[in-house]
Write a protein that holds these residues in place. Structure first.
Motif, PDB file in Angstrom:
ATOM      1  N   UNK A 167       5.052  41.315  15.527  1.00 17.05           N
ATOM      2  CA  UNK A 167       3.685  41.687  15.206  1.00 17.05           C
ATOM      3  C   UNK A 167       3.738  42.844  14.220  1.00 17.05           C
ATOM      4  N   UNK A 168       3.050  42.697  13.076  1.00 20.07           N
ATOM      5  CA  UNK A 168       3.043  43.737  12.042  1.00 20.07           C
ATOM      6  C   UNK A 168       1.719  44.496  12.080  1.00 20.07           C
ATOM      7  N   UNK A 169       1.823  45.824  12.147  1.00 20.47           N
ATOM      8  CA  UNK A 169       0.646  46.687  12.130  1.00 20.47           C
ATOM      9  C   UNK A 169       0.711  47.614  10.919  1.00 20.47           C
ATOM     10  N   UNK A 170      -0.447  47.986  10.361  1.00 18.78           N
ATOM     11  CA  UNK A 170      -0.429  48.969   9.276  1.00 18.78           C
ATOM     12  C   UNK A 170      -0.018  50.341   9.819  1.00 18.78           C
ATOM     13  N   UNK A 171       0.494  51.183   8.941  1.00 18.34           N
ATOM     14  CA  UNK A 171       1.047  52.474   9.383  1.00 18.34           C
ATOM     15  C   UNK A 171       0.019  53.381  10.055  1.00 18.34           C
ATOM     16  N   UNK A 172      -1.273  53.194   9.751  1.00 18.26           N
ATOM     17  CA  UNK A 172      -2.300  54.064  10.340  1.00 18.26           C
ATOM     18  C   UNK A 172      -2.948  53.462  11.582  1.00 18.26           C
ATOM     19  N   UNK A 233       4.569  36.663   2.542  1.00 20.78           N
ATOM     20  CA  UNK A 233       4.592  37.905   1.767  1.00 20.78           C
ATOM     21  C   UNK A 233       3.185  38.457   1.564  1.00 20.78           C
ATOM     22  N   UNK A 234       2.241  37.534   1.336  1.00 18.99           N
ATOM     23  CA  UNK A 234       0.853  37.956   1.155  1.00 18.99           C
ATOM     24  C   UNK A 234       0.317  38.570   2.441  1.00 18.99           C
ATOM     25  N   UNK A 235       0.606  37.928   3.560  1.00 16.34           N
ATOM     26  CA  UNK A 235       0.155  38.464   4.854  1.00 16.34           C
ATOM     27  C   UNK A 235       0.738  39.850   5.090  1.00 16.34           C
ATOM     28  N   UNK A 249       7.851  37.069  10.328  1.00 13.63           N
ATOM     29  CA  UNK A 249       9.227  36.796  10.753  1.00 13.63           C
ATOM     30  C   UNK A 249      10.171  37.923  10.339  1.00 13.63           C
ATOM     31  N   UNK A 250      11.208  38.101  11.104  1.00 12.83           N
ATOM     32  CA  UNK A 250      12.155  39.202  10.897  1.00 12.83           C
ATOM     33  C   UNK A 250      12.690  39.251   9.464  1.00 12.83           C
ATOM     34  N   UNK A 251      13.029  38.090   8.908  1.00 13.69           N
ATOM     35  CA  UNK A 251      13.679  38.067   7.599  1.00 13.69           C
ATOM     36  C   UNK A 251      12.811  38.686   6.509  1.00 13.69           C
ATOM     37  N   UNK A 252      11.500  38.586   6.641  1.00 19.75           N
ATOM     38  CA  UNK A 252      10.600  39.124   5.614  1.00 19.75           C
ATOM     39  C   UNK A 252      10.781  40.632   5.457  1.00 19.75           C
ATOM     40  N   UNK A 253      10.690  41.359   6.548  1.00 20.50           N
ATOM     41  CA  UNK A 253      10.766  42.816   6.401  1.00 20.50           C
ATOM     42  C   UNK A 253      12.197  43.337   6.424  1.00 20.50           C
ATOM     43  N   UNK A 254      13.125  42.558   6.952  1.00 16.55           N
ATOM     44  CA  UNK A 254      14.517  43.007   7.001  1.00 16.55           C
ATOM     45  C   UNK A 254      15.161  43.003   5.616  1.00 16.55           C
ATOM     46  N   UNK A 262       4.422  49.458   6.999  1.00 18.94           N
ATOM     47  CA  UNK A 262       4.098  48.625   8.162  1.00 18.94           C
ATOM     48  C   UNK A 262       5.042  48.916   9.325  1.00 18.94           C
ATOM     49  N   UNK A 263       4.513  48.774  10.524  1.00 18.85           N
ATOM     50  CA  UNK A 263       5.305  48.969  11.742  1.00 18.85           C
ATOM     51  C   UNK A 263       5.395  47.617  12.453  1.00 18.85           C
ATOM     52  N   UNK A 264       6.595  47.255  12.895  1.00 22.47           N
ATOM     53  CA  UNK A 264       6.828  45.917  13.462  1.00 22.47           C
ATOM     54  C   UNK A 264       7.217  46.031  14.929  1.00 22.47           C
ATOM     55  N   UNK A 265       6.648  45.148  15.750  1.00 27.20           N
ATOM     56  CA  UNK A 265       6.818  45.201  17.200  1.00 27.20           C
ATOM     57  C   UNK A 265       7.327  43.873  17.764  1.00 27.20           C
ATOM     58  N   UNK A 266       8.219  43.986  18.776  1.00 21.03           N
ATOM     59  CA  UNK A 266       8.516  42.830  19.615  1.00 21.03           C
ATOM     60  C   UNK A 266       7.245  42.484  20.399  1.00 21.03           C
ATOM     61  N   UNK A 267       6.995  41.201  20.596  1.00 21.26           N
ATOM     62  CA  UNK A 267       5.805  40.776  21.338  1.00 21.26           C
ATOM     63  C   UNK A 267       6.212  40.383  22.754  1.00 21.26           C
ATOM     64  N   UNK A 268       5.681  41.047  23.740  1.00 22.24           N
ATOM     65  CA  UNK A 268       6.020  40.760  25.140  1.00 22.24           C
ATOM     66  C   UNK A 268       5.339  39.483  25.634  1.00 22.24           C
ATOM     67  N   UNK A 269       6.010  38.810  26.559  1.00 19.05           N
ATOM     68  CA  UNK A 269       5.387  37.690  27.276  1.00 19.05           C
ATOM     69  C   UNK A 269       5.467  36.344  26.597  1.00 19.05           C
ATOM     70  N   UNK A 270       6.123  36.240  25.447  1.00 11.48           N
ATOM     71  CA  UNK A 270       6.193  34.963  24.733  1.00 11.48           C
ATOM     72  C   UNK A 270       7.469  34.914  23.901  1.00 11.48           C
TER      73      UNK A 270
END
Length: 303
Positions: A167-172, A233-235, A249-254, A262-270
């Protein structure tokens, strides 16, 4: 009339004797004579005049010979072309690829394949999985590189690589800084926190959208989709612009030096892994070139 009959006529015309022609063709003289008699009966005209010391062509036989030589030349050309393809000397491949696969996982195996088989032409068809599966079933594509699941149960496939969706969130975003990162440096997040957030989603038919929708549904809410795009990339860029949050997906920001904070999070429960595969109708029906490309592809990402 068969190709071998044409070859018989040309050989007899060259050798001028049935005995010598039979020897060159590795058949008995009676069998050769019988084959020519049958051919002449089928055509309704004599091709040879039998003399005491040699066999000569009739006028009809001469006309037959001229076309027969051309036919054998074309036949030999076809055989050589097929031999080249069997030995992967020349030919072409048409490969269906999803946009993400094309961007991150295609260039490495392509460059390796091209360095070994420079005369194999490759055409790339880039589209969503649903369309690529349809074109594969119609025989327009040799094989496809897509994420699971495969909708057509008749297709066979081999796994290339699996990658996690974050999950990608904006820095603010308010939640950033409130959660402790895990050992890998990424925080784990529950989707319940985002039921009121605007979402940027890929268009229907793409696996990442399905993962995102499922993650929201498991948290018992319907995502508020404010923007749809076909490109990850647009997203990712829209997240950094503050338009909303998204599933990346991991490869995009890695592989990017700059992700706009952007801040990226593991998503729990799935389970958010996307498994990328190479799919085809039947492995035994693949051309040698296709099999070799797939072999190189799997070698590039094994382990």
């Amino acid at each position: 009339m068969q190709l071998r009959d044409i070859e018989y006529v040309v050989t007899i015309a060259e050798k001028k004797k049935f005995s010598l022609a039979a020897e060159a063709l590795y058949i008995s003289q009676p069998a050769l004579s019988q084959a020519i008699q049958k051919l002449e009966a089928e055509l309704g005209i004599s091709l040879f005049v039998r003399k005491r010391t040699e066999v000569i062509l009739t006028d009809a036989g001469q006309l037959f010979l001229e076309d027969a030589i051309k036919i054998l030349e074309h036949s030999n050309h076809i055989k050589k072309q097929m031999h080249k393809i069997q030995n992967i000397e020349t030919g072409k491949l048409t490969i269906g690829v999803t946009p993400l696969f094309s961007q991150f996982y295609f260039s490495k195996p392509y460059m390796k394949f091209h360095s070994i088989y420079p005369n194999i032409g490759i055409t790339i068809v880039e589209d969503i999985s649903e369309t690529l599966e349809r074109q594969l079933s119609m025989g327009k594509i040799d094989f496809i590189l897509v994420p699971l699941p495969i909708q057509n149960p008749n297709f066979e496939y081999e796994t290339i690589v699996s990658e996690e969706t974050f999950l990608a969130l904006p820095k603010n975003h308010p939640i950033n800084g409130l959660i402790t990162p895990g050992e890998d440096g990424f925080c784990h997040i529950n989707m319940n926190h985002f039921r009121n957030d605007p979402f940027i989603m890929l268009r229907p038919g793409q696996r990442l959208r399905t993962i995102g929708i499922e993650a929201c549904h498991l948290a018992n809410f319907e995502p508020n989709i404010v923007f749809e795009t076909s490109y990850i990339n647009t997203a990712n860029a829209l997240v950094s612009a503050g338009v909303g949050i998204s599933f990346i997906p991991y490869m995009i920001f890695a592989t990017r030096n700059e992700n706009g904070g952007n801040v990226y999070y593991h998503i729990d429960g799935i389970d958010t892994r996307r498994t990328l595969v190479v799919a085809y109708e039947k492995k035994e029906s693949l051309t040698p070139a296709a099999k070799e490309f797939i072999k190189i592809l799997l070698e590039c990402y094994k382990g």
